[in-house]
Design a protein around this motif. Sequence first.
Motif, PDB file in Angstrom:
ATOM      1  N   PHE A   1      23.673 -49.263  13.962  1.00 27.13           N
ATOM      2  CA  PHE A   1      23.446 -48.319  13.074  1.00 27.13           C
ATOM      3  C   PHE A   1      21.921 -47.718  13.437  1.00 27.13           C
ATOM      4  CE2 PHE A   1      26.577 -49.071   9.575  1.00 27.13           C
ATOM      5  CZ  PHE A   1      27.404 -49.936  10.277  1.00 27.13           C
TER       6      PHE A   1
ATOM      7  N   ALA B   1      28.371 -50.433   6.636  1.00 32.32           N
ATOM      8  CA  ALA B   1      27.534 -51.685   6.928  1.00 32.32           C
ATOM      9  C   ALA B   1      28.096 -52.889   6.189  1.00 32.32           C
ATOM     10  CB  ALA B   1      26.115 -51.234   6.072  1.00 32.32           C
TER      11      ALA B   1
ATOM     12  N   TRP C   1      22.485 -58.678  11.719  1.00 28.52           N
ATOM     13  CA  TRP C   1      21.682 -57.674  12.213  1.00 28.52           C
ATOM     14  C   TRP C   1      20.622 -58.124  12.938  1.00 28.52           C
ATOM     15  CZ3 TRP C   1      23.449 -52.867  10.398  1.00 28.52           C
ATOM     16  CH2 TRP C   1      24.482 -52.852   9.366  1.00 28.52           C
TER      17      TRP C   1
END
Length: 124
Positions: A37, A108, A114
């Motif tokens: 992302f 997401a 992450w």
Amino acid sequence: QVQLVESGGGLAQPGGSLRLSCAASGFTFNNYAMGWFRQAPGKEREFVATIPWSGSIIYYTDSVKGRFTISRDNAKNTLYLQMNSLKPEDTALYFCAKGRLSRTSLQAIGYDSWGQGTQVTVSS
């Protein structure tokens, strides 16, 4: 404990290339889909690319199709993003993410861990 560590970002000229890497640890890497992302200043985080555990069916956001290539090396627990023909609009903080499942997700919410991100700046 899941850890995702991105590297490879930096400054590139328009038309140039960079290769991002994401070193994963703390989970069985080849059981999960992975994704990239990015978030530009003042904008929301957006999906770039995703790859399932097998590397078989890959998805890209339209703006990077034909220029970016996502890949993974399950033996090395590493995710990659090869970025070619870079444009100024590719400037962003790029994040590696671990999927909740083995199959891919373009959103997401489909990811549960992450990295801290690596900065990519495209400028002449």
